[in-house]
Scaffold this motif. Structure first.
Motif, short mmCIF file in Angstrom:
data_model
loop_
_atom_site.label_atom_id
_atom_site.label_comp_id
_atom_site.label_asym_id
_atom_site.label_seq_id
_atom_site.Cartn_x
_atom_site.Cartn_y
_atom_site.Cartn_z
N HIS A 16 1.92 -0.06 -2.10
CA HIS A 16 0.74 0.36 -2.85
C HIS A 16 -0.27 0.90 -1.84
CE1 HIS A 16 1.89 -2.46 -6.40
NE2 HIS A 16 2.38 -1.24 -6.54
N GLU A 21 -3.80 -0.44 -0.70
CA GLU A 21 -3.88 -1.80 -0.15
C GLU A 21 -3.82 -1.67 1.36
OE1 GLU A 21 -0.89 -3.80 -2.56
OE2 GLU A 21 -1.92 -3.16 -4.38
N HIS A 60 0.96 -7.07 -0.05
CA HIS A 60 0.08 -6.44 -1.03
C HIS A 60 -1.32 -7.03 -0.85
CE1 HIS A 60 3.08 -4.49 -3.87
NE2 HIS A 60 3.86 -5.19 -3.07
N SER A 61 -2.32 -6.37 -1.46
CA SER A 61 -3.65 -6.96 -1.49
C SER A 61 -4.29 -6.53 -2.82
CB SER A 61 -4.48 -6.49 -0.30
OG SER A 61 -4.82 -5.11 -0.41
N GLU A 109 0.07 -11.55 -1.61
CA GLU A 109 -1.17 -10.88 -2.02
C GLU A 109 -2.24 -11.39 -1.06
OE1 GLU A 109 -2.07 -8.62 -4.17
OE2 GLU A 109 -0.36 -8.42 -5.53
ZN ZN Z 1 0.11 -4.15 -4.58
#
Ligand code: ZN
Length: 350
Positions: free
Chosen positions: A91, A94, A236-237, A305
């Protein structure tokens, strides 16, 4: 709107105070491979969507880092060393995640013969890193260096333009394991693509992982072999969570207990709780990278995350200083742990 990563290319190797552009990562990958031929193999594992269209774009790069011996870091599953794979920035917005991969690469190549624990790790593990899993998206993010754009997906606009929302496919909904057409239309943030593994970025990562990990798992409801090796972490974040399979259903994965146990050990180092299924909030992730890897190969696979939900370093776009002040010190011990655990992930840590 026609998105092409060429049009969005950011000048230079950094943006937004120090975050690395795709060009910055490519330069870094090439430099560490050239400086450490005894430790690093660098691979192109496939094209981004715009590259596949002949519209600019990038090769997706993967590094394998170990004290290289014959047979190490080959694109097959017969290597002797257990593998830990760190995968980042699927993503694009992120932005901290690619920097963690960058720091991890530097830590590994600078520690051999210097730090006893990391030297032992490099002697006994293959540390694979995909620093930028969605380079086209990162080009868009970095194209506005003072205030990065919030592009999440890749740049596949073949489903048509969007009068509201953004075109592109959510690469973390596009895997060929429990792909679900109902995740949203082409202009939503979770558009899963026209079909399973429709995107070249998905083909690239699935292709790499299918080559380097043997299949130790039978049917979907069967457990992975106890002798399975390997651990996979995708970054991810932002949040404070570790997600483990399954993501597509609340039904417990056959190895759920062991997956959560290993997740909890990493969670103890980061302060992140581990969840499976919808996490209690109705947030299922069909077609995710981690479900695909665990479901098709049996390898324990986790989504981190990362990042505080609130405060100075929260959000998709933390100041660059947060990488060294907050994120890297928090994540480094968990990544070292995950790499050690790759030898016996379903058993006790050696
Ligand atoms: Zn993500």
């Amino acid at each position: 709107m026609l998105l092409s990563s060429t049009a969005y290319s950011a000048p230079g190797v950094t943006y937004y105070g120090g975050y690395h552009t795709v060009a910055g990562h490519e330069q870094h990958d090439a430099a560490v491979a050239a400086a450490h031929p005894d430790l690093v193999k660098l691979y192109d594992i496939g094209d981004s969507w715009t590259k596949a269209q002949g519209r600019g774009g990038h090769e997706i790069q993967a590094l394998c880092i170990t004290k290289l011996a014959p047979g190490d870091c080959a694109l097959n599953s017969t290597g002797k060393k257990p593998k830990f794979v760190l995968h980042a920035q699927i993503h694009a917005r992120e932005i901290v995640t690619g920097e963690i991969a960058y720091q991890w690469i530097d830590l590994l190549v600078s520690s051999y013969g210097v730090d006893p624990e990391l030297t032992a790790l490099l002697d006994t593990r293959e540390l694979w890193v995909v620093p930028i899993a969605n380079p086209d998206g990162v080009d868009v993010v970095a194209s506005n260096p003072a205030r990065p754009l919030l592009q999440r997906k890749n740049l596949d606009d073949s489903a048509g333009g969007c009068s509201t929302g953004y075109p592109g496919v959510d690469l973390n909904r596009n895997s060929s394991f429990h792909w679900d057409a109902d995740q949203g239309g082409p202009c939503t943030e979770m558009y899963p693509g026209a079909k399973a593994a429709s995107e070249p970025e998905t083909v690239a990562i699935q292709g790499l992982l299918a080559k380097i990990f043997p299949d130790t798992k039978g049917a979907e409801d069967e457990r992975a072999a106890a002798s399975t090796t390997g651990v996979f972490v995708t970054l991810h974040s932002y949040g404070n969570d570790i997600l483990a399979p399954w993501g597509y259903t609340d039904t417990a994965a056959p190895d759920r207990e062991a997956l959560v146990a290993l997740g909890n050990n990493m969670g103890a180092l980061t302060g992140y709780p581990v969840s499976t299924g919808d996490g209690g909030i109705g947030y299922f992730t069909p077609g995710s990278t981690i479900d695909w890897l665990y479901g098709t190969r049996g390898v324990p696979a986790y989504t981190f995350e990362i990042g505080p939900r609130t405060g100075w370093c929260a959000g998709f776009l933390p100041p660059f200083s947060c990488v060294s002040s907050t994120f890297w010190p928090l994540l480094k011990p968990a990544l070292v742990y995950a790499a050690r655990a790759a030898a016996t992930p379903y058993g006790r840590l050696p």
